[in-house]
Design a protein around this motif. Sequence first.
Motif, PDB file in Angstrom:
ATOM      1  N   SER B   1      -0.130  11.006  -8.261  1.00  0.00           N
ATOM      2  CA  SER B   1       0.307   9.805  -7.556  1.00  0.00           C
ATOM      3  C   SER B   1       1.229  10.183  -6.402  1.00  0.00           C
ATOM      4  O   SER B   1       1.766  11.278  -6.354  1.00  0.00           O
ATOM      5  N   ALA B   2       1.405   9.275  -5.463  1.00  0.00           N
ATOM      6  CA  ALA B   2       2.258   9.515  -4.309  1.00  0.00           C
ATOM      7  C   ALA B   2       3.729   9.323  -4.681  1.00  0.00           C
ATOM      8  O   ALA B   2       4.061   8.583  -5.598  1.00  0.00           O
ATOM      9  N   VAL B   3       4.589  10.025  -3.944  1.00  0.00           N
ATOM     10  CA  VAL B   3       6.032   9.823  -4.096  1.00  0.00           C
ATOM     11  C   VAL B   3       6.464   8.879  -2.990  1.00  0.00           C
ATOM     12  O   VAL B   3       6.269   9.164  -1.804  1.00  0.00           O
ATOM     13  N   ILE B   4       7.041   7.772  -3.388  1.00  0.00           N
ATOM     14  CA  ILE B   4       7.409   6.720  -2.443  1.00  0.00           C
ATOM     15  C   ILE B   4       8.910   6.501  -2.503  1.00  0.00           C
ATOM     16  O   ILE B   4       9.469   6.343  -3.593  1.00  0.00           O
ATOM     17  N   SER B   5       9.545   6.487  -1.360  1.00  0.00           N
ATOM     18  CA  SER B   5      10.975   6.223  -1.319  1.00  0.00           C
ATOM     19  C   SER B   5      11.238   5.003  -0.448  1.00  0.00           C
ATOM     20  O   SER B   5      10.470   4.707   0.474  1.00  0.00           O
ATOM     21  N   GLN B   6      12.304   4.320  -0.765  1.00  0.00           N
ATOM     22  CA  GLN B   6      12.717   3.152   0.004  1.00  0.00           C
ATOM     23  C   GLN B   6      14.197   3.263   0.346  1.00  0.00           C
ATOM     24  O   GLN B   6      15.003   3.729  -0.460  1.00  0.00           O
ATOM     25  N   LYS B   7      14.514   2.788   1.534  1.00  0.00           N
ATOM     26  CA  LYS B   7      15.911   2.725   1.963  1.00  0.00           C
ATOM     27  C   LYS B   7      16.189   1.366   2.578  1.00  0.00           C
ATOM     28  O   LYS B   7      15.349   0.873   3.345  1.00  0.00           O
ATOM     29  N   PRO B   8      17.323   0.749   2.326  1.00  0.00           N
ATOM     30  CA  PRO B   8      18.298   1.160   1.318  1.00  0.00           C
ATOM     31  C   PRO B   8      17.818   0.785  -0.088  1.00  0.00           C
ATOM     32  O   PRO B   8      16.862   0.055  -0.231  1.00  0.00           O
ATOM     33  N   SER B   9      18.503   1.292  -1.082  1.00  0.00           N
ATOM     34  CA  SER B   9      18.139   0.933  -2.452  1.00  0.00           C
ATOM     35  C   SER B   9      18.681  -0.444  -2.802  1.00  0.00           C
ATOM     36  O   SER B   9      18.125  -1.152  -3.642  1.00  0.00           O
ATOM     37  N   ARG B  10      19.790  -0.782  -2.176  1.00  0.00           N
ATOM     38  CA  ARG B  10      20.351  -2.113  -2.362  1.00  0.00           C
ATOM     39  C   ARG B  10      21.280  -2.427  -1.192  1.00  0.00           C
ATOM     40  O   ARG B  10      21.763  -1.526  -0.505  1.00  0.00           O
ATOM     41  N   ASP B  11      21.482  -3.716  -0.954  1.00  0.00           N
ATOM     42  CA  ASP B  11      22.388  -4.129   0.106  1.00  0.00           C
ATOM     43  C   ASP B  11      22.856  -5.552  -0.157  1.00  0.00           C
ATOM     44  O   ASP B  11      22.142  -6.343  -0.806  1.00  0.00           O
ATOM     45  N   ILE B  12      24.036  -5.817   0.320  1.00  0.00           N
ATOM     46  CA  ILE B  12      24.600  -7.166   0.286  1.00  0.00           C
ATOM     47  C   ILE B  12      24.809  -7.584   1.729  1.00  0.00           C
ATOM     48  O   ILE B  12      25.504  -6.893   2.483  1.00  0.00           O
ATOM     49  N   CYS B  13      24.209  -8.689   2.119  1.00  0.00           N
ATOM     50  CA  CYS B  13      24.209  -9.102   3.514  1.00  0.00           C
ATOM     51  C   CYS B  13      24.741 -10.515   3.658  1.00  0.00           C
ATOM     52  O   CYS B  13      24.707 -11.303   2.715  1.00  0.00           O
ATOM     53  N   GLN B  14      25.166 -10.803   4.855  1.00  0.00           N
ATOM     54  CA  GLN B  14      25.662 -12.134   5.158  1.00  0.00           C
ATOM     55  C   GLN B  14      24.532 -13.023   5.655  1.00  0.00           C
ATOM     56  O   GLN B  14      23.575 -12.567   6.297  1.00  0.00           O
ATOM     57  N   ARG B  15      24.661 -14.268   5.378  1.00  0.00           N
ATOM     58  CA  ARG B  15      23.702 -15.270   5.854  1.00  0.00           C
ATOM     59  C   ARG B  15      23.534 -15.153   7.367  1.00  0.00           C
ATOM     60  O   ARG B  15      24.501 -14.953   8.092  1.00  0.00           O
ATOM     61  N   GLY B  16      22.311 -15.273   7.841  1.00  0.00           N
ATOM     62  CA  GLY B  16      22.030 -15.267   9.268  1.00  0.00           C
ATOM     63  C   GLY B  16      21.773 -13.901   9.867  1.00  0.00           C
ATOM     64  O   GLY B  16      21.312 -13.800  11.003  1.00  0.00           O
ATOM     65  N   THR B  17      22.039 -12.847   9.110  1.00  0.00           N
ATOM     66  CA  THR B  17      21.791 -11.501   9.617  1.00  0.00           C
ATOM     67  C   THR B  17      20.385 -11.044   9.219  1.00  0.00           C
ATOM     68  O   THR B  17      19.652 -11.764   8.540  1.00  0.00           O
ATOM     69  N   SER B  18      20.024  -9.859   9.669  1.00  0.00           N
ATOM     70  CA  SER B  18      18.709  -9.297   9.367  1.00  0.00           C
ATOM     71  C   SER B  18      18.880  -7.924   8.740  1.00  0.00           C
ATOM     72  O   SER B  18      19.849  -7.220   9.022  1.00  0.00           O
ATOM     73  N   LEU B  19      17.924  -7.547   7.923  1.00  0.00           N
ATOM     74  CA  LEU B  19      17.934  -6.239   7.273  1.00  0.00           C
ATOM     75  C   LEU B  19      16.553  -5.612   7.387  1.00  0.00           C
ATOM     76  O   LEU B  19      15.546  -6.271   7.125  1.00  0.00           O
ATOM     77  N   THR B  20      16.521  -4.361   7.769  1.00  0.00           N
ATOM     78  CA  THR B  20      15.255  -3.633   7.832  1.00  0.00           C
ATOM     79  C   THR B  20      15.177  -2.648   6.679  1.00  0.00           C
ATOM     80  O   THR B  20      16.090  -1.837   6.474  1.00  0.00           O
ATOM     81  N   ILE B  21      14.094  -2.728   5.936  1.00  0.00           N
ATOM     82  CA  ILE B  21      13.859  -1.872   4.777  1.00  0.00           C
ATOM     83  C   ILE B  21      12.782  -0.858   5.151  1.00  0.00           C
ATOM     84  O   ILE B  21      11.757  -1.223   5.735  1.00  0.00           O
ATOM     85  N   GLN B  22      13.034   0.393   4.796  1.00  0.00           N
ATOM     86  CA  GLN B  22      12.087   1.448   5.123  1.00  0.00           C
ATOM     87  C   GLN B  22      11.335   1.905   3.872  1.00  0.00           C
ATOM     88  O   GLN B  22      11.899   1.967   2.784  1.00  0.00           O
ATOM     89  N   CYS B  23      10.098   2.246   4.066  1.00  0.00           N
ATOM     90  CA  CYS B  23       9.264   2.794   3.004  1.00  0.00           C
ATOM     91  C   CYS B  23       8.603   4.067   3.511  1.00  0.00           C
ATOM     92  O   CYS B  23       7.912   4.036   4.537  1.00  0.00           O
ATOM     93  N   GLN B  24       8.840   5.159   2.808  1.00  0.00           N
ATOM     94  CA  GLN B  24       8.311   6.470   3.208  1.00  0.00           C
ATOM     95  C   GLN B  24       7.465   7.035   2.073  1.00  0.00           C
ATOM     96  O   GLN B  24       7.886   7.037   0.916  1.00  0.00           O
ATOM     97  N   VAL B  25       6.286   7.523   2.420  1.00  0.00           N
ATOM     98  CA  VAL B  25       5.382   8.116   1.440  1.00  0.00           C
ATOM     99  C   VAL B  25       5.222   9.594   1.747  1.00  0.00           C
ATOM    100  O   VAL B  25       5.236   9.981   2.922  1.00  0.00           O
ATOM    101  N   ASP B  26       5.032  10.392   0.705  1.00  0.00           N
ATOM    102  CA  ASP B  26       4.980  11.839   0.915  1.00  0.00           C
ATOM    103  C   ASP B  26       3.586  12.333   1.306  1.00  0.00           C
ATOM    104  O   ASP B  26       3.369  13.524   1.474  1.00  0.00           O
ATOM    105  N   SER B  27       2.652  11.408   1.460  1.00  0.00           N
ATOM    106  CA  SER B  27       1.318  11.783   1.917  1.00  0.00           C
ATOM    107  C   SER B  27       0.724  10.615   2.698  1.00  0.00           C
ATOM    108  O   SER B  27       1.204   9.486   2.584  1.00  0.00           O
ATOM    109  N   GLN B  28      -0.287  10.915   3.481  1.00  0.00           N
ATOM    110  CA  GLN B  28      -0.921   9.850   4.249  1.00  0.00           C
ATOM    111  C   GLN B  28      -1.699   8.931   3.310  1.00  0.00           C
ATOM    112  O   GLN B  28      -2.433   9.405   2.441  1.00  0.00           O
ATOM    113  N   VAL B  29      -1.540   7.651   3.491  1.00  0.00           N
ATOM    114  CA  VAL B  29      -2.217   6.674   2.644  1.00  0.00           C
ATOM    115  C   VAL B  29      -2.896   5.630   3.509  1.00  0.00           C
ATOM    116  O   VAL B  29      -2.446   5.320   4.606  1.00  0.00           O
ATOM    117  N   THR B  30      -3.953   5.092   2.972  1.00  0.00           N
ATOM    118  CA  THR B  30      -4.709   4.111   3.730  1.00  0.00           C
ATOM    119  C   THR B  30      -3.976   2.783   3.799  1.00  0.00           C
ATOM    120  O   THR B  30      -3.804   2.199   4.867  1.00  0.00           O
TER     121      THR B  30
END
Lengths: 116, 118
Positions: B1-30
């Motif tokens: 199986s692929a190794v998948i990581s996400q950043k951040p693992s957790r966050d606390i944000c204020q109303r009205g702001t935006s958060l970008t979550i990243q997903c990285q895989v250790d191999s090319q996937v369709t």
Amino acid sequence: SQQGEEDPQALSIQEGENATMNCSYKTSINNLQWYRQNSGRGLVHLILIRSNEREKHSGRLRVTLDTSKKSSSLLITASRAADTASYFCATDAGQNSGGSNYKLTFGKGTLLTVNP
Amino acid sequence: SAVISQKPSRDICQRGTSLTIQCQVDSQVTMMFWYRQQPGQSLTLIATANQGSEATYESGFVIDKFPISRPNLTFSTLTVSNMSPEDSSIYLCSVEDFLLAGFNNEQFFGPGTRLTVL
């Protein structure tokens, strides 16, 4: 209508006992998968059973599929405290064209607690 | 199986702001997908992240609220925009690839990002 509904919603057993969880679905499927989720973390893939299969085993896991009843069951034998988790079934009704876009529909899950 | 990581693992944000979550895989996937899991609920598919083109959104989810990028076959981002407390959820990416799963469409999931919006 909800695809992939598990029952019971919660199950509490003693270590060493067997745990059985059921999943029902409403539409035709290509396959059905079971996942485990520990305490709100990522999902771990347990087992996949195809629509033309009736039973599958993997270690202490046994999955059955009855397409006539649109239901599946997951049996965990000789349970351990580490099996405590939420278990989800997920169904796929997409076309089998090898790596194409398959949409999984998840049930609500069964929370299994195994007491030491 | 692929190794998948996400950043951040957790966050606390204020109303009205935006958060970008990243997903990285250790191999090319369709295929890469983004799911949301609201507290005590099951997973709901937000969208399919398509490499080199716009994401395909499920009913109830729109690009303005959940813009998604997929610049290559190993990476994707999900942005939760103009957040409100109702956006408090776990966000998970998943991958599926013929080389990983053959004709079985097993999907493998990342560890998730737990988002709390105050």
